[in-house]
Design a protein around this motif. Structure first.
Motif, PDB file in Angstrom:
ATOM      1  N   GLU A 139       0.877  -1.099   0.086  1.00  0.00           N
ATOM      2  CA  GLU A 139       0.194  -0.054   0.069  1.00  0.00           C
ATOM      3  C   GLU A 139       0.846   0.941  -0.087  1.00  0.00           C
ATOM      4  O   GLU A 139       1.639   1.379   1.147  1.00  0.00           O
ATOM      5  N   THR A 257      -4.049   4.566   1.146  1.00  0.00           N
ATOM      6  CA  THR A 257      -3.594   4.251  -0.095  1.00  0.00           C
ATOM      7  C   THR A 257      -4.680   4.113  -1.178  1.00  0.00           C
ATOM      8  O   THR A 257      -5.879   4.044  -0.759  1.00  0.00           O
ATOM      9  N   VAL A 261      -4.304  -2.190  -5.006  1.00  0.00           N
ATOM     10  CA  VAL A 261      -3.530  -2.843  -4.441  1.00  0.00           C
ATOM     11  C   VAL A 261      -3.752  -4.310  -4.806  1.00  0.00           C
ATOM     12  O   VAL A 261      -4.595  -4.728  -5.591  1.00  0.00           O
TER      13      VAL A 261
END
Ligand code: MG
Length: 292
Positions: A139, A257, A261
């Motif tokens: 992240e 983030t 991912v």
């Protein structure tokens, strides 16, 4: 690239702390600043330290490729404060993985913490604990470094309490993250905070609300966003967190983030030993780590 506060090692010596400017490095000692670490410089000298670095001639400093750049903090005074689901597109990709569905519908920030007993440096290998949990994810996050103590800080004055910014890779063990009710265990394995390359003073960043963030895994671009998509801005986060809670110099707030991912892919793209992760944020720098 302007000024950046770093820890570094040169020719196998014990680590030193100092600054990087114009591609050259000087220790704090070389600049006449009495401080033994990046944290010390922030705590003791703050903005005056930054001004001293700005005034100093770096032409006789070491070149970047002559040193090993280490994490700006090896640990932190408190656990790292983290913000979850602060980008809508990441919230969307995470929806099906959330054990608490209320987290998806709320517009309030999600706060959690991350133990940082051992912070991994910006070019250091990451010890992957696949023996414990093989669902390891990356992240990329803008991280705030607090420079001035405060409580009940107003949104207008929030940036007065910021020293600068760095990059955090909030590495996550997704099985643990889901299993234990709260995210703490899944976020806190030793070395699962990667930080660096250094701390960039806020005066070097023109607009913290407009910085590109990128992550590559083995050269493949996975995350490509901008801090303008943060749902709670840097100032808003400091205002909210400081209501009733004292923030102190050296506190780190990882601001969440964006999408991209590993968990968000179908099937998920978990990290494997040997993978190389690169993360870059405009004006702050780039990290490169291998999972071992
Ligand atoms: Mg995170």
């Amino acid at each position: 690239m302007g000024i950046c506060l770093i820890n570094y090692a040169h020719e196998g010596s014990a680590y030193k702390s100092g600054a990087l400017k114009d591609g050259r490095i000087l220790s704090f000692e070389d600049m006449g600043l009495q401080c033994g670490s990046v944290y010390d410089c922030i705590f003791k000298h703050g903005e005056d330290g930054v001004n001293k670095i700005r005034e100093t001639d770096f032409s006789k400093g070491l070149k970047v490729d002559e040193v090993e750049i280490l994490s700006p903090f090896f640990s932190t005074p408190h656990d790292i404060i983290c913000v979850g689901l602060n980008y809508q597109a990441h919230k969307d990709e995470s929806q099906s993985f959330l054990s608490n569905k209320e987290l998806y519908s709320t517009t309030d920030a999600v706060y959690f913490s991350k133990r940082a007993y051992k912070i991994t440096g910006p070019y250091e290998d990451i010890e992957a604990r696949t023996d414990l949990d093989d669902k390891i994810d990356y992240e990329c996050e803008l991280a705030i470094v607090i420079g001035k103590q405060g409580r009940d800080i107003s949104e207008e004055n929030a940036l007065d309490h910021v020293f600068g910014y760095t990059i955090v890779n909030d590495l996550s063990s997704r099985t643990f993250q889901k299993r234990h009710g709260q995210w703490y265990k899944g976020k806190s394995l030793d070395g699962y905070t990667v930080m660096g390359p250094g701390v960039v003073p806020k005066s070097e960043i023109m607009d913290v609300g407009n910085l590109n963030l990128k992550t590559w895994v083995n050269g493949e671009l996975r995350q490509d966003s901008n801090t303008k998509y943060m749902m709670k801005s840097v100032s808003r986060l400091i205002y909210e967190l400081s209501q009733g809670i004292t923030l102190v110099p050296g506190d780190i707030i990882a601001t969440g983030t964006p999408e991209g991912v590993g968990q968000g892919f179908n099937p998920p793209k978990w990290l494997k030993k040997g993978d190389v992760i690169e993360m870059e944020i405009d004006g702050i720098g780039k990290m490169r780590n291998r999972l071992v």
